[in-house]
Design a protein around this motif. Structure first.
Motif, PDB file in Angstrom:
ATOM      1  N   TYR A   1       0.844  -1.206   0.000  1.00  0.00           N
ATOM      2  CA  TYR A   1       0.000   0.000   0.000  1.00  0.00           C
ATOM      3  C   TYR A   1       0.870   1.244   0.000  1.00  0.00           C
ATOM      4  CZ  TYR A   1       1.014   0.232   5.023  1.00  0.00           C
ATOM      5  OH  TYR A   1       1.656   0.292   6.238  1.00  0.00           O
ATOM      6  N   LEU A   2       0.302   2.347  -0.453  1.00  0.00           N
ATOM      7  CA  LEU A   2       1.021   3.618  -0.447  1.00  0.00           C
ATOM      8  C   LEU A   2       0.680   4.337   0.855  1.00  0.00           C
ATOM      9  CD1 LEU A   2       0.268   4.893  -4.083  1.00  0.00           C
ATOM     10  CD2 LEU A   2       2.269   3.630  -3.289  1.00  0.00           C
ATOM     11  N   GLY A   3       1.700   4.823   1.569  1.00  0.00           N
ATOM     12  CA  GLY A   3       1.454   5.608   2.776  1.00  0.00           C
ATOM     13  C   GLY A   3       0.700   6.879   2.413  1.00  0.00           C
TER      14      GLY A   3
ATOM     15  N   ASP B   1       1.362   9.738   3.296  1.00  0.00           N
ATOM     16  CA  ASP B   1       2.316  10.831   3.039  1.00  0.00           C
ATOM     17  C   ASP B   1       2.768  10.885   1.580  1.00  0.00           C
ATOM     18  OD1 ASP B   1       3.764   8.414   3.392  1.00  0.00           O
ATOM     19  OD2 ASP B   1       5.595   9.507   3.912  1.00  0.00           O
ATOM     20  N   ILE B   2       2.502   9.837   0.806  1.00  0.00           N
ATOM     21  CA  ILE B   2       2.809   9.917  -0.634  1.00  0.00           C
ATOM     22  C   ILE B   2       1.513   9.776  -1.444  1.00  0.00           C
ATOM     23  CG2 ILE B   2       5.244   9.273  -0.488  1.00  0.00           C
ATOM     24  CD1 ILE B   2       4.486   6.426  -1.314  1.00  0.00           C
ATOM     25  N   GLY B   3       0.424  10.170  -0.822  1.00  0.00           N
ATOM     26  CA  GLY B   3      -0.839  10.259  -1.555  1.00  0.00           C
ATOM     27  C   GLY B   3      -1.656   8.981  -1.581  1.00  0.00           C
ATOM     28  N   GLY B   4      -1.296   7.991  -0.740  1.00  0.00           N
ATOM     29  CA  GLY B   4      -2.047   6.739  -0.718  1.00  0.00           C
ATOM     30  C   GLY B   4      -3.502   6.949  -0.340  1.00  0.00           C
ATOM     31  N   LYS B   5      -4.377   6.151  -0.948  1.00  0.00           N
ATOM     32  CA  LYS B   5      -5.804   6.304  -0.689  1.00  0.00           C
ATOM     33  C   LYS B   5      -6.413   5.034  -0.114  1.00  0.00           C
ATOM     34  CE  LYS B   5      -6.512   9.993  -3.964  1.00  0.00           C
ATOM     35  NZ  LYS B   5      -5.081  10.341  -3.866  1.00  0.00           N
ATOM     36  N   GLY B   6      -5.590   4.123   0.353  1.00  0.00           N
ATOM     37  CA  GLY B   6      -6.110   2.970   1.070  1.00  0.00           C
ATOM     38  C   GLY B   6      -6.239   1.686   0.274  1.00  0.00           C
ATOM     39  N   SER B   7      -5.850   1.684  -1.005  1.00  0.00           N
ATOM     40  CA  SER B   7      -5.918   0.448  -1.785  1.00  0.00           C
ATOM     41  C   SER B   7      -4.810  -0.512  -1.348  1.00  0.00           C
ATOM     42  CB  SER B   7      -5.754   0.743  -3.279  1.00  0.00           C
ATOM     43  OG  SER B   7      -6.778   1.602  -3.713  1.00  0.00           O
TER      44      SER B   7
ATOM     45  N   ASN C   1      10.657  11.876   0.703  1.00  0.00           N
ATOM     46  CA  ASN C   1       9.499  11.613   1.570  1.00  0.00           C
ATOM     47  C   ASN C   1      10.014  11.293   2.969  1.00  0.00           C
ATOM     48  OD1 ASN C   1       7.761  11.516  -0.843  1.00  0.00           O
ATOM     49  ND2 ASN C   1       8.766   9.552  -1.234  1.00  0.00           N
TER      50      ASN C   1
ATOM     51  N   PHE D   1       6.694   8.676   6.943  1.00  0.00           N
ATOM     52  CA  PHE D   1       6.420   7.242   6.952  1.00  0.00           C
ATOM     53  C   PHE D   1       7.073   6.549   5.754  1.00  0.00           C
ATOM     54  CE2 PHE D   1       3.747   3.621   5.670  1.00  0.00           C
ATOM     55  CZ  PHE D   1       3.868   2.842   6.804  1.00  0.00           C
ATOM     56  N   SER D   2       7.063   7.209   4.598  1.00  0.00           N
ATOM     57  CA  SER D   2       7.597   6.583   3.375  1.00  0.00           C
ATOM     58  C   SER D   2       9.040   6.983   3.101  1.00  0.00           C
ATOM     59  CB  SER D   2       6.709   6.938   2.178  1.00  0.00           C
ATOM     60  OG  SER D   2       5.386   6.521   2.423  1.00  0.00           O
TER      61      SER D   2
ATOM     62  N   ASP E   1       6.448  11.437  -5.503  1.00  0.00           N
ATOM     63  CA  ASP E   1       5.949  10.567  -4.431  1.00  0.00           C
ATOM     64  C   ASP E   1       6.454   9.127  -4.513  1.00  0.00           C
ATOM     65  OD1 ASP E   1       4.522  12.647  -3.280  1.00  0.00           O
ATOM     66  OD2 ASP E   1       2.713  12.209  -4.443  1.00  0.00           O
ATOM     67  N   THR E   2       6.213   8.466  -5.643  1.00  0.00           N
ATOM     68  CA  THR E   2       6.618   7.066  -5.732  1.00  0.00           C
ATOM     69  C   THR E   2       8.099   6.923  -6.058  1.00  0.00           C
ATOM     70  OG1 THR E   2       6.097   7.050  -8.067  1.00  0.00           O
ATOM     71  CG2 THR E   2       4.365   6.306  -6.562  1.00  0.00           C
TER      72      THR E   2
ATOM     73  N   LEU F   1       0.210   1.219  -8.776  1.00  0.00           N
ATOM     74  CA  LEU F   1      -0.809   1.364  -7.725  1.00  0.00           C
ATOM     75  C   LEU F   1      -1.296   2.811  -7.652  1.00  0.00           C
ATOM     76  CD1 LEU F   1      -2.436   0.181  -5.390  1.00  0.00           C
ATOM     77  CD2 LEU F   1      -0.420   0.391  -3.927  1.00  0.00           C
ATOM     78  N   LYS F   2      -0.376   3.746  -7.771  1.00  0.00           N
ATOM     79  CA  LYS F   2      -0.757   5.169  -7.718  1.00  0.00           C
ATOM     80  C   LYS F   2      -1.677   5.521  -8.883  1.00  0.00           C
ATOM     81  CE  LYS F   2       1.218   9.711  -6.699  1.00  0.00           C
ATOM     82  NZ  LYS F   2       0.713   9.814  -5.329  1.00  0.00           N
TER      83      LYS F   2
ATOM     84  N   GLU G   1      -5.064   4.285  -8.198  1.00  0.00           N
ATOM     85  CA  GLU G   1      -5.763   5.075  -7.182  1.00  0.00           C
ATOM     86  C   GLU G   1      -6.146   6.470  -7.671  1.00  0.00           C
ATOM     87  OE1 GLU G   1      -3.406   4.901  -3.454  1.00  0.00           O
ATOM     88  OE2 GLU G   1      -4.996   3.509  -2.818  1.00  0.00           O
ATOM     89  N   GLU G   2      -5.297   7.069  -8.511  1.00  0.00           N
ATOM     90  CA  GLU G   2      -5.490   8.489  -8.850  1.00  0.00           C
ATOM     91  C   GLU G   2      -5.881   8.750 -10.287  1.00  0.00           C
ATOM     92  OE1 GLU G   2      -2.039  10.757  -7.873  1.00  0.00           O
ATOM     93  OE2 GLU G   2      -2.378  10.547  -5.721  1.00  0.00           O
TER      94      GLU G   2
END
Lengths: 104, 555
Positions: free
Chosen positions: A59-61, A63-69, B197, B200-201, B240-241, B318-319, B322-323
């Motif tokens: 999952y993406l934290g 803090d890097i824009g993760g949305k819970g997937s 980052n 956490f990341s 971010d990634t 994954l990003k 999601e986006e």
């Protein structure tokens, strides 16, 4: 960026623990794997590919824009089927054949 | 303390790309008893743990090794070793063929020829490149692999290597390894600077966060001559990634655009450092954020991109899920924090054509070896092969030497001191690491300083890093994992001090961002068309300026 290990699925084989490049995964008193240092995960997904029980997801934290997937992988032979589950339960799948090259 | 003593003919430090290939080569050409010590597990260690998307160093049809070496010289603005680059370039295709034989999938056209991506790259499925190399190594005769054994120091007598020391993180043992020759194939240095980052990341970074620069630190301490630490590597990545951008730029031809939609690729030049610099300038002049223009690509292209990223940087896919994918939305880009890595820039051990360092019996390959930038995967393989051939030849006339008991005792005493639970430390290795990264970021040209520095700031950085080093003496570990963290911090601090000294010694700005010296904003070919090298002598870093050997594009 980190991984989540589903203890209800973990079979305690220790594969994730031995493959993690950072040595971040440990076994608890019940012989189940857990990530001891989630902040130190690189996100390489090695543990996900190693897990025979398909118990680990990426999952993406926030803090890097993760949305819970959550993203997990089911591997059979040369096929890696990546399954992404969104917070609402909706899923998306992408199949990769290890014998096929990237187009880019 | 549990002490394990091992002997080998040749010790390989680090079982990544270069180290694995050195072992494969040794098995082919010599009967040497070879030992690989790897801090992780060679199946998924080093830069390629997640996979790799393309082979970026290949001599494509119609080109020559000289063409590749010239390209790398130009990208380094002349500060590279043509002799090293050419010897590497001549082997790029043979090591690629060997990799394919081992099982790597390489894309071919209907005539059975490799499909290229630009003039120097070929397309592969590199998701399992590391397991492929590891399987080959694990099947070798006369070759042992010790996973989870972290080498912490070299054993050197006179100017000759006789072995190394390490700690076993799982078996909680102290290792003493005697060897006739050592191939240093440890990785470069991540985590010197505050990352993109920092929360956490914090480990969502370009380069493996587990590569601490240990190989450089060991060489510095042993008095080896090191080169070009001032040529830092800064990658241009997806925000971010921190996923690669080359796949978008070269794969679907995405241009770099600012917030006004203006393409700025051509405005600043096309070398790696120019691309980062252009993005910094667009941002600081108020035209950021910057993007790769992917809007409008076809649905097929988007699907292929999602797959390509799953094979090397799964978080980017994954990003997008999601986006929204790159077809709907341009991909924002940013420069990373600086890294030190001989596989991309020219930092590392100063070596001869055989990859021999200035210490007898010590060879370097891959990220550890300096002077030959743009190695990527295949260049690291080539250097592993060259170093292995030279080491195999060297040991023919070498008798095994015993490491002095007093030296062993001193190393064990150091580990025991860090493991002493009787005194409570005031802080943790993590806190000192954060302080180090902050100092490097603010005073030695990190992200927040737009990669810029000057003498006054470097002097302050030097003083502060030395203070953190002193404080690190007081750290205590409750187990061997924490002991490794203390060693990792001290490795990074050792490399950081050399980076600061090198940045201060190059009185010019030859590479934007990589070494942006505010006191000397222009390029000075008269005085600095030279290598900045260094050696640690009696605890002091001595700078040595060396001429660029003749040959290649700089002529």
């Amino acid at each position: 960026m980190s991984v989540e290990i589903d203890k209800s699925k973990c079979v305690g084989c220790g594969g994730c623990k031995s493959i993690c490049p950072g040595g971040l995964i440990r076994m608890d008193d019940n012989g189940k794997a857990y990530i001891k240092y989630p902040r130190d995960c690189w996100g390489c997904a090695s543990c996900i590919k190693e897990c025979p029980a398909r118990a680990i997801s990426l999952y993406l934290g926030a803090d890097i824009g993760g949305k819970g997937s959550r993203m997990r992988a089911e591997i059979s032979g040369d096929i890696i089927n990546w399954i992404i589950t969104k917070p609402g339960g909706e899923t998306e799948e992408i199949k990769i054949n290890r014998k096929e090259s990237n187009k880019y | 303390m549990n002490i394990k003593k091992i002997t080998a003919d040749i010790l390989i430090i680090g079982g990544g790309t270069a180290g694995c290939y050195a072992a494969i080569t040794l098995s082919k050409i010599s009967g040497a008893r070879t030992l690989i010590c790897e801090k992780a597990d060679i199946r998924r260690s080093g830069c390629l743990a997640a996979g790799v998307n393309a082979l970026n160093a290949y001599i494509t049809e119609g080109h020559t090794p000289e063409f590749y070496a010239d390209y790398a010289m130009k990208d380094a603005h002349g500060i590279a070793r043509y002799d090293l680059l050419l010897s590497m370039s001549k082997r790029l295709n043979s090591v690629t063929a060997e990799l394919e034989k081992l099982g790597l999938v390489i894309l071919k056209d209907e005539n059975g020829k490799y499909v290229t991506r630009g003039a120097r790259n070929i397309k592969i499925n590199g998701e399992n490149i590391k397991p492929i190399l590891a399987d080959a190594v694990n099947a070798l005769p006369n070759t042992d692999v010790l996973n989870r054994v972290n080498i912490t120091d070299l054993a050197v007598r006179g100017n000759k290597i006789i072995g190394a020391y390490g700690i076993g993180v799982e078996d909680e043992a102290f290792y003493v390894i005697e060897a006739k020759a050592v191939i240093m194939a440890a990785g470069g240095a991540a985590g010197l600077y505050r990352p993109n980052n920092p929360g956490f990341s914090r480990h969502k970074m370009w380069y493996p966060p587990f590569n601490t620069g240990a190989g450089y630190a060991m060489g510095i301490r042993a008095g080896a001559e090191m080169t070009t630490f001032e040529m830092r590597f800064i990658a241009l990545r997806c925000k971010d990634t921190i996923a690669p951008t080359g796949t978008l730029a070269q794969g679907v031809g995405a241009e770099q655009v600012n917030s006004l939609g203006e393409a700025y690729d051509d405005k600043y030049g096309h070398s790696t450092s120019d691309r980062v610099y252009g993005t910094v300038v667009e941002n600081t002049e108020g035209r950021g954020p910057c993007f790769l223009r992917t809007e409008g690509i076809t649905p097929e292209q988007e699907d292929d991109l999602k797959k390509a990223y799953l094979n090397m940087a799964p978080s980017q896919t994954l990003k997008w899920i999601e986006e929204g994918g790159p077809r709907e939305k341009n991909v924002e880009i940013e420069g990373t924090e600086p890294y030190i890595t001989g596989g991309h820039t020219a930092s590392g051990y100063w070596v001869d054509i055989n990859r021999k360092t200035t210490i007898d019996g010590l060879y370097a390959a891959g990220d550890a070896a300096g002077g030959a930038p743009q190695k990527y995967v295949t260049g690291a393989l080539a250097e592993g092969e060259i170093a292995a051939e030279a080491a195999a030849e060297y040991i023919k006339s070498i008798k095994a030497a015993k490491i002095d008991e007093t030296d062993i005792s001193a190393h064990i005493a150091e580990a025991a001191r860090f493991l002493d639970k009787s005194d409570k430390p005031s802080f943790t290795a993590e806190q000192l690491e954060e302080e180090m990264q902050k100092v490097m970021d603010e005073y030695a040209g990190g992200i927040s300083a737009n990669y810029r520095y000057d003498k006054a700031r470097l002097d302050a950085a030097d003083e502060k890093i030395r203070r953190i080093f002193e404080l690190s003496e007081l750290l205590r570990a409750s187990d061997f994992y924490e002991l490794m963290q203390i060693y990792e911090l001290r490795e990074r601090l050792t490399v950081a001090l050399s980076v600061i000294a090198h940045l201060g010694a190059r009185h010019e700005t030859r590479w934007h961002c990589f070494a942006e010296n505010v006191d000397y904003p222009g390029r000075d070919d008269k005085n600095f068309n030279k290598f900045v090298n260094s050696r640690l002598v009696n605890g002091k870093i001595e700078i040595i300026l060396r001429d660029i050997p003749k040959g290649g594009a700089s002529e």
